[in-house]
Design an enzyme around this catalytic site. Sequence first.
Site, PDB file in Angstrom:
ATOM      1  N   CYS A  57       0.840  -1.168   0.039  1.00  0.00           N
ATOM      2  CA  CYS A  57       0.144   0.066  -0.130  1.00  0.00           C
ATOM      3  C   CYS A  57       1.006   1.095  -0.012  1.00  0.00           C
ATOM      4  O   CYS A  57      -0.001   2.000  -0.315  1.00  0.00           O
ATOM      5  CB  CYS A  57      -0.935   0.167   1.211  1.00  0.00           C
ATOM      6  N   ASP A  58       1.873   0.935   0.012  1.00  0.00           N
ATOM      7  CA  ASP A  58       3.065   2.863   0.316  1.00  0.00           C
ATOM      8  C   ASP A  58       4.617   2.548  -0.238  1.00  0.00           C
ATOM      9  O   ASP A  58       4.822   2.772   0.286  1.00  0.00           O
ATOM     10  CB  ASP A  58       2.887   2.842   1.846  1.00  0.00           C
ATOM     11  N   LEU A  59       4.560   1.516  -1.112  1.00  0.00           N
ATOM     12  CA  LEU A  59       6.239   1.307  -1.779  1.00  0.00           C
ATOM     13  C   LEU A  59       6.724   2.205  -2.209  1.00  0.00           C
ATOM     14  O   LEU A  59       5.735   3.273  -3.343  1.00  0.00           O
ATOM     15  CB  LEU A  59       5.853  -0.028  -2.441  1.00  0.00           C
ATOM     16  N   ASP A  63      11.453   2.872   1.031  1.00  0.00           N
ATOM     17  CA  ASP A  63      11.103   1.841   1.511  1.00  0.00           C
ATOM     18  C   ASP A  63      11.575   0.220   0.732  1.00  0.00           C
ATOM     19  O   ASP A  63      12.146  -0.591   1.697  1.00  0.00           O
ATOM     20  CB  ASP A  63       9.905   0.814   0.969  1.00  0.00           C
ATOM     21  N   SER A 103       2.516   7.784   0.887  1.00  0.00           N
ATOM     22  CA  SER A 103       3.663   8.765   0.476  1.00  0.00           C
ATOM     23  C   SER A 103       2.955   9.579  -1.102  1.00  0.00           C
ATOM     24  O   SER A 103       2.869   8.356  -1.861  1.00  0.00           O
ATOM     25  CB  SER A 103       5.287   8.377   0.388  1.00  0.00           C
TER      26      SER A 103
END
Length: 212
Positions: A57-59, A63, A103
């Site tokens: 969900c937030d790659l 990361d 992000s």
Amino acid sequence: MVNGSLDEWLHPRVGTSAEREIILRQLGLLQRVNIATDVACALDYLHHQSETPIVHCDLKPSDVLIDGEMTGHVGDFGLVRFMPGATTELISELTSSIGVKGSLGYIAPGKRPTDDMFSDGLNLQFFAKAAFPERVLQIIDPVLLRETHDEDDDRDIRKTRRSHDRFLKIQECVVSIVEIGLACSSDVPSGRVSVRDVAAALQAIRKMLTGC
């Protein structure tokens, strides 16, 4: 990890010792494809092969952690969604429709998606689509173009031909990579390619590059 994050390699902070080190060891095309393949295979595992399917969900590049062998590892699972009992088809549908929770500006090659040039409706995806496929080499990181030049003596016709063939093969790979990026970032969720297909396509590109 020992080599930091992908974000630090793509966008080193100005004036830091890390910046000077990374400029001396910039990521080449094959290294970037290797890392992208590592990430795609990790996501394929999370989506389709783990006991409980997981969606990140937030790659984003910060990361993706790089170890001493320049292998990419997916980190920061603070916003993951666990999907117990979900089928492969459902996971593919959900990962194409779930919005990024965290992000802004994920997966940023060359230009960041938050760059000042992207305004008034222009974004990274549209920027790449406008150049695809004929002008792709004009928008990629200039560092990658150095790999299209052979160090062989141009006066040798056989070496010149080999250099030209290598250039064409690298160009074909770059076009394929941008095509994957466009498919992954389609405005229409149903038009996005599954991560399993992405991993397979990147592995094929890597195989082509290693034969250059």
